[in-house]
Structure formats: structure tokens, C-alpha cells
Design a protein around this motif. Structure first.
Motif, PDB file in Angstrom:
ATOM      1  N   MET A  53       0.828  -1.207   0.000  1.00 19.95           N
ATOM      2  CA  MET A  53       0.000   0.000   0.000  1.00 19.95           C
ATOM      3  C   MET A  53       0.862   1.256   0.000  1.00 19.95           C
ATOM      4  O   MET A  53       0.559   2.235  -0.700  1.00 19.95           O
ATOM      5  CB  MET A  53      -0.941   0.004   1.209  1.00 19.95           C
ATOM      6  N   LEU A  56       2.107   1.806  -3.519  1.00 20.91           N
ATOM      7  CA  LEU A  56       1.052   2.354  -4.377  1.00 20.91           C
ATOM      8  C   LEU A  56       0.818   3.830  -4.082  1.00 20.91           C
ATOM      9  O   LEU A  56       0.655   4.642  -5.001  1.00 20.91           O
ATOM     10  CB  LEU A  56      -0.247   1.571  -4.179  1.00 20.91           C
ATOM     11  N   GLN A  57       0.827   4.186  -2.809  1.00 22.72           N
ATOM     12  CA  GLN A  57       0.616   5.581  -2.427  1.00 22.72           C
ATOM     13  C   GLN A  57       1.782   6.463  -2.849  1.00 22.72           C
ATOM     14  O   GLN A  57       1.584   7.598  -3.283  1.00 22.72           O
ATOM     15  CB  GLN A  57       0.380   5.667  -0.912  1.00 22.72           C
ATOM     16  N   ASP A  62      -2.628   4.428  -5.996  1.00 22.84           N
ATOM     17  CA  ASP A  62      -3.842   4.084  -5.261  1.00 22.84           C
ATOM     18  C   ASP A  62      -5.031   4.893  -5.768  1.00 22.84           C
ATOM     19  O   ASP A  62      -6.088   4.341  -6.068  1.00 22.84           O
ATOM     20  CB  ASP A  62      -3.643   4.267  -3.758  1.00 22.84           C
ATOM     21  N   SER A  63      -4.841   6.195  -5.906  1.00 24.13           N
ATOM     22  CA  SER A  63      -5.936   7.042  -6.401  1.00 24.13           C
ATOM     23  C   SER A  63      -6.249   6.748  -7.869  1.00 24.13           C
ATOM     24  O   SER A  63      -7.413   6.772  -8.286  1.00 24.13           O
ATOM     25  CB  SER A  63      -5.597   8.520  -6.216  1.00 24.13           C
ATOM     26  N   LYS A  66      -8.355   3.590  -8.012  1.00 24.13           N
ATOM     27  CA  LYS A  66      -9.730   3.892  -7.591  1.00 24.13           C
ATOM     28  C   LYS A  66     -10.500   4.602  -8.707  1.00 24.13           C
ATOM     29  O   LYS A  66     -11.671   4.289  -8.963  1.00 24.13           O
ATOM     30  CB  LYS A  66      -9.705   4.752  -6.328  1.00 24.13           C
ATOM     31  N   LEU A  84      -5.410  -6.327  -1.467  1.00 26.90           N
ATOM     32  CA  LEU A  84      -5.333  -4.869  -1.464  1.00 26.90           C
ATOM     33  C   LEU A  84      -6.655  -4.220  -1.875  1.00 26.90           C
ATOM     34  O   LEU A  84      -6.894  -3.049  -1.566  1.00 26.90           O
ATOM     35  CB  LEU A  84      -4.223  -4.397  -2.389  1.00 26.90           C
ATOM     36  N   GLY A  97      -6.746  -0.620   3.098  1.00 25.18           N
ATOM     37  CA  GLY A  97      -6.514  -1.004   1.713  1.00 25.18           C
ATOM     38  C   GLY A  97      -7.179  -0.028   0.754  1.00 25.18           C
ATOM     39  O   GLY A  97      -7.525   1.101   1.125  1.00 25.18           O
ATOM     40  N   LEU A  98      -7.370  -0.458  -0.470  1.00 25.85           N
ATOM     41  CA  LEU A  98      -7.940   0.407  -1.499  1.00 25.85           C
ATOM     42  C   LEU A  98      -9.441   0.629  -1.323  1.00 25.85           C
ATOM     43  O   LEU A  98      -9.986   1.616  -1.811  1.00 25.85           O
ATOM     44  CB  LEU A  98      -7.673  -0.192  -2.890  1.00 25.85           C
TER      45      LEU A  98
END
Length: 201
Positions: A53, A56-57, A62-63, A66, A84, A97-98
């Protein structure tokens, strides 16, 4: 083109090889524009939930994931990648998580050897075209210490037994997860990837 998210959390060469075998072009990438332009996305992963995570961030993936999920793009999560998708994991003291799927991830029961490493039978929990041509009692290859233990039951496509029920395939609209490694599961895994590609095309 399939975008395989290359964020340092998985052995992804075998996955790309499996897709090549199916004649499905793919690219390892962290480039936002390539991911946006891709027909579908695969989020692989091995290792720790929190580390993945944070990676990804760090790259603001992450965004992006989404947003692409909200736009209806098909996304497949494999092993840690599937975990995740959920709201929370208790691993390493807990980590969000996501939140693409409702549920949480917990450690496998200590009543069995952890990590769960080896071949297990998939049991279908509902009819789904992912099971086409798999035959009776299909075996797939697992390597994990944590598993989804709370989820929306209508998203559970298939499960395995290991110290209790292990959700093995989940699906909610354009989001699909496989807790096992299809790319390491021989012809069954190749068939599953083929069925998945046919399902989203």
C-alpha cells in the motif's frame, strides 16, 4: 493492452509469460497515462500488505486505481493484489486497503501450517464463466499467510479449504480477485486467465 502494475511487489515475469502464451499483449508499467489507456489492469503482489500500500501511495497509483475502477475498467488482483482491494488488513498491526471491495483480511488460522503454500482444490460457490473448461476439482497454487475473512457473500465465486474457508476468487462488477497464482497453476491457471480475458472483452 493489459497494464500490469509494476510497483515492486511481485514476481511478474511469469504472469507476463502466461499472458504471452494466450496471445494477450501486456506491459509492465507505473506510467499513469499507459494505465489509463490500457484495456484492463492487473494488480499483482507478494509480500506485506502495508509495504504494498505504501508503494502504491508513493507513486499515487492508489488514487489512479480507484479512479479507473470507478470508470468501469476491468481490474484483476492476484494474491496480495486481491487482498489490497479490501478495506483493511490486520497484518503488521493493521493497514487500510484500497476499499474497492467490502471486507477485511486476517491471518490464516494457526490450526494449519502458515504460510499456506501449495496446491488446493477450487470449489465453486456460484455459477460463473470463469469455471468454463476447468473440469472437476481444479487445483491451483497458493502462497499466502493472510486471507479475506469478511466479505460480501454475493461476490464470492470460488473458495478453498485451509484452516477454514479461504475466498479464492471474488468478483464485483469490473473488479475480480484471485487469491492463488494462476500464472503458476499450470493449464488450469492458463484456462482461468483465458476465461477472465473472454469475460471482460
Amino acid at each position: 493492452m493489459i497494464a500490469i502494475i509494476d510497483y515492486g511487489a511481485g514476481n511478474i515475469k511469469s504472469l507476463q509469460f502466461a499472458l504471452d502464451k494466450l496471445g494477450k499483449p501486456s506491459k509492465l508499467t507505473m506510467d499513469p497515462e499507459e494505465i489509463k489507456q490500457a484495456d484492463s489492469i492487473i494488480l499483482p503482489g507478494v509480500g506485506a500488505f502495508k509495504d504494498a500500500m505504501e508503494a502504491l501511495q508513493r507513486y499515487q497509483l492508489d488514487s489512479l486505481l480507484k479512479d479507473e475502477a470507478a470508470n468501469g475498467k476491468p481490474i484483476l488482483g492476484i494474491c496480495l493484489g486481491m487482498q489490497l482491494f479490501y478495506e483493511f488488513s490486520e497484518e503488521n498491526g493493521g493497514c487500510a486497503g484500497l476499499g474497492l471491495l467490502t471486507g477485511s483480511v486476517n491471518r490464516i488460522s494457526d490450526s494449519v501450517k502458515v504460510p499456506h503454500m501449495g496446491w488446493n482444490i477450487l470449489t465453486a460457490n456460484q455459477d460463473n464463466s470463469l469455471f468454463d473448461q476447468l473440469g472437476k476439482e481444479p487445483y491451483v497454487y497458493f502462497v499466502h499467510s493472510y486471507a479475506v475473512d469478511r466479505l460480501a457473500e454475493d461476490t464470492l465465486i470460488a473458495s478453498a479449504e485451509y484452516g477454514g474457508r479461504v475466498p479464492a476468487i471474488v468478483q464485483d462488477k469490473n473488479i475480480t480477485g484471485m487469491q492463488f497464482h494462476p500464472e503458476k497453476s499450470g493449464e488450469i491457471g492458463i484456462t482461468l486467465l483465458k476465461n477472465y480475458e473472454e469475460l471482460i472483452s
